[in-house]
Design a protein around this motif. Structure first.
Motif, PDB file in Angstrom:
ATOM      1  N   PHE A  43      56.556   7.746   1.325  1.00 50.40           N
ATOM      2  CA  PHE A  43      55.746   8.187   2.451  1.00 50.40           C
ATOM      3  C   PHE A  43      54.288   8.408   2.029  1.00 50.40           C
ATOM      4  N   MET A  44      54.096   9.065   0.887  1.00 49.36           N
ATOM      5  CA  MET A  44      52.723   9.400   0.493  1.00 49.36           C
ATOM      6  C   MET A  44      52.571   9.315  -1.016  1.00 49.36           C
ATOM      7  N   ALA A  45      51.509   8.604  -1.438  1.00 45.44           N
ATOM      8  CA  ALA A  45      51.233   8.444  -2.864  1.00 45.44           C
ATOM      9  C   ALA A  45      50.593   9.710  -3.411  1.00 45.44           C
ATOM     10  N   THR A  46      51.362  10.798  -3.397  1.00 53.37           N
ATOM     11  CA  THR A  46      50.880  12.027  -4.019  1.00 53.37           C
ATOM     12  C   THR A  46      50.876  11.825  -5.529  1.00 53.37           C
ATOM     13  N   THR A  66      48.057   8.081   2.784  1.00 53.61           N
ATOM     14  CA  THR A  66      46.859   7.986   1.962  1.00 53.61           C
ATOM     15  C   THR A  66      47.080   8.350   0.493  1.00 53.61           C
ATOM     16  N   THR A  67      46.145   7.923  -0.346  1.00 50.35           N
ATOM     17  CA  THR A  67      46.109   8.334  -1.746  1.00 50.35           C
ATOM     18  C   THR A  67      45.066   9.437  -1.933  1.00 50.35           C
ATOM     19  N   TYR A  68      43.895   9.226  -1.339  1.00 49.67           N
ATOM     20  CA  TYR A  68      42.773  10.157  -1.558  1.00 49.67           C
ATOM     21  C   TYR A  68      42.463  11.002  -0.322  1.00 49.67           C
ATOM     22  N   TRP A  69      43.529  11.474   0.379  1.00 50.35           N
ATOM     23  CA  TRP A  69      43.414  12.619   1.275  1.00 50.35           C
ATOM     24  C   TRP A  69      42.613  12.382   2.543  1.00 50.35           C
ATOM     25  N   ASN A  70      42.371  11.113   2.886  1.00 51.40           N
ATOM     26  CA  ASN A  70      41.780  10.843   4.201  1.00 51.40           C
ATOM     27  C   ASN A  70      42.151   9.431   4.608  1.00 51.40           C
ATOM     28  N   ASP A  71      42.193   9.202   5.903  1.00 54.83           N
ATOM     29  CA  ASP A  71      42.762   7.969   6.446  1.00 54.83           C
ATOM     30  C   ASP A  71      42.090   6.717   5.904  1.00 54.83           C
ATOM     31  N   TYR A 176      51.396  11.644  13.454  1.00 55.32           N
ATOM     32  CA  TYR A 176      50.454  12.580  14.077  1.00 55.32           C
ATOM     33  C   TYR A 176      50.401  12.363  15.574  1.00 55.32           C
ATOM     34  N   HIS A 223      55.012  15.810   9.308  1.00 52.53           N
ATOM     35  CA  HIS A 223      54.611  14.392   9.237  1.00 52.53           C
ATOM     36  C   HIS A 223      55.506  13.635   8.252  1.00 52.53           C
TER      37      HIS A 223
END
Lengths: 262, 308
Positions: A43-46, A66-71, A176, A223
């Protein structure tokens, strides 16, 4: 096979035209020309997910979010940040590469994310009279919410409405925004919803509807919880044309815990 | 806090006495007059384009009492009616959207800050039964609703940061700005419990970070905040106490800070819960401005519950 070659195969196998102007479904970290040893869909590249994928020998991460915290994964103003530098360095030093699969996860027929969510909810056989609407025998919001919380394995699960309200037709939203009530729908289940000053303040609307006994309810899954399941569908699809390396679905997981609830 | 009638009268009396001579006492306070006084005394330049103003009710109605709240939900309006209070001052919309009404003049902009979150054009359908029932309730009970958002948010010091700090008894730990407090060391779990108790949160509170991590440097971001605010604040504190942030923005940023080995956290209270203390301060301010009537804070409460 390089990460770039995996992307080329994804474009060929989507079953509909790839939108080349997407700013989302591109590489966001690491070197796309790296040799792929294994693929993790998530789901998310944390950073935590990238670390776990690395430990499992999966050096390509295909992430819905996202990878860097914004769309836009816009790194302007972030490059001096210590967390940004740690994450970026980690990917480069460990040969990790991150590709986003968002727009085309939704445009695939069927939508991977929606298919995964409906399966996780247990509603695949409950299709209702409209798109993304599901019908079932009458129950109460209290019973439905307890069942879904267990099914979805969510900790920070949130419900709005009267636990005794009748529930018989639900509309399902991902990610969202949770839309609004269409005729006959008494429950909206979704991912993440802004509160108050927005296009439609669904939570206040549901509270007010409950005040008037109008039988409207809302379940907010989170989400991640609403969209993560579908990246397993993406992994199954990838395995049909990526044969050389393992493809695994790895959960980035619900980011939250809640007091008194683990 | 619930006041009985006698306490209620005495609180109102004290406010009347304390207000001094700056405000005329012998005219009837109408909704319009109350709005005028807010505009004249807010302390920031009144914006030409604003969502603040009278959103429901008759401007000529005389005010019997004022309830100040974060969101004028039906529960809040019904309490106002029970307690003979006909003017509600609300931070957030009464009619479910930024434009506070059914007709979105420009669907592209009607969504406001959270635009897109409701999917599609902003605003409630004009024939929506909940909207009509609320409108009818307001009319039948002679209520009026003033929205006070843009201008209350613009005040310095930030009433929302200050209100949150006061509720948490952190003001003595203020560390250089209204958004930073250095409190005695506490685990994130104990801090989350303390916030939940003092702010009356039910299921609305969500936490990122190790529950056992020791923290002391607190940053507060009540209301809705964007990534840029967290990226600025988190490096200089241990834990951010926020209202609402997005899961793919500040939430992921906080997760990554933790994975990078930092002992950090993010506690999300929910937008409305995080804004309530700032509206308690607003009630205190309005008391001095509207001495003819009682002015009280009605907390809207946490909308959310969770099954066991």
């Amino acid at each position: 096979m390089t990460a770039r070659e995996v992307l080329a195969l994804m474009k060929q196998n989507l079953g509909s035209p790839w939108n080349e102007s997407t700013y989302r479904d591109v590489f966001h970290a690491g070197n796309p020309d790296i040799e792929v040893k294994g693929i993790a869909t998530t789901f998310m590249a944390t950073l935590d997910l990238i670390q776990r994928a690395h430990a499992a020998g999966l050096n390509m991460v295909i992430s819905h979010e996202t990878t860097y915290w914004n769309d836009r994964d816009d790194t302007n103003g972030l490059t001096a940040d210590a967390v940004y530098q740690f994450k970026t360095d980690y990917c480069l030093k460990n040969g990790m590469v991150v590709l986003r699969l968002h727009d085309h996860a939704h445009s695939h027929q069927p939508d991977f994310i929606m298919a995964g969510l409906v399966r996780a909810l247990g509603w695949t056989a409950s299709e209702g009279p409209g798109p993304r609407v599901y019908s079932f025998p009458k129950t109460t919001l209290g019973v439905m919410a307890a069942d879904l919380k267990k099914r979805m394995g969510a900790r920070a699960f949130r419900v709005v409405g009267d636990p005794k309200a009748t529930v018989s037709m639900a509309s399902v939203a991902m990610g969202y925004g949770m839309g609004r009530f269409s005729p006959g729908v008494d429950l909206i289940v979704g991912g993440e919803q802004p509160e108050a000053d927005t296009a439609l303040d669904l939570s206040s609307y549901v509270l007010d509807a409950a005040f008037f006994g109008m039988n409207k309810s809302q379940i907010i899954l989170g989400h991640n919880i609403s969209e993560e399941q579908g990246m397993e569908d993406a992994a199954i699809w990838l395995r049909t044309f990526v044969k050389e390396v393992p493809v695994q679905f790895v959960r980035s997981g619900e980011p939250y815990w809640s007091p008194g609830n683990g | 806090m619930q006041l009985n009638r006698r306490q209620f009268a005495s609180t109102a009396g004290v406010a009347l006495f304390a207000a001094g001579s700056s405000v005329p006492q012998n005219t009837t306070l109408t909704v319009t007059l109350a709005m005028d006084r807010i505009r004249q005394n807010i302390g920031v330049t009144w914006k030409e384009s604003t969502i603040d103003g009278v959103k429901a009710g008759d401007g000529n109605a005389s005010v019997s009492g004022v309830a100040v709240t974060a969101v004028a939900t039906m529960d809040t309006l019904a309490r106002a009616v029970r307690e003979k209070t006909n003017l509600i001052v609300s931070l957030e919309p009464v009619y479910y959207s930024h434009n506070d009404g059914p007709a979105a003049l420009n669907p592209q902009t009607a969504g406001g800050r959270g635009g897109g979150g409701g999917r599609g054009a902003g605003g409630i359908a004009p024939d929506d039964p909940v909207f009509l029932a609320k409108k009818d309730f307001i009319a039948k009970n002679g209520l009026a609703v003033i929205r006070l958002s843009d201008h209350w948010r613009a005040r310095t010091p930030d009433p929302f940061a200050l209100g949150l700090a006061q509720t948490m008894t952190w003001t003595k730990y203020r560390a250089g700005s209204d958004t930073r407090y250095d409190i005695p060391g506490i685990t994130i779990a104990a801090l989350a419990d303390d916030l939940a108790n003092k702010l009356n949160v039910r299921a609305g509170i969500r936490v990122v970070g190790d529950p056992q991590a020791q923290v002391s440097r607190i940053g507060v971001l009540p209301g809705v905040s964007a990534l840029v605010a967290s990226v600025k604040l988190l490096p200089e504190c241990d834990v951010i106490v926020a209202g609402e942030t997005r899961e793919w923005e500040s939430v992921e940023y906080a997760q990554d800070a933790v994975a990078a080995g930092q002992k950090k956290g993010l506690i999300m209270l929910g937008r409305v819960v995080s804004e309530e203390p700032g509206m308690n301060l607003c009630a205190g301010w309005l008391k001095t401005l509207l001495p003819e009537v009682s002015v009280r804070w009605f907390p809207s409460g946490d909308s959310y519950w969770r099954p066991a």
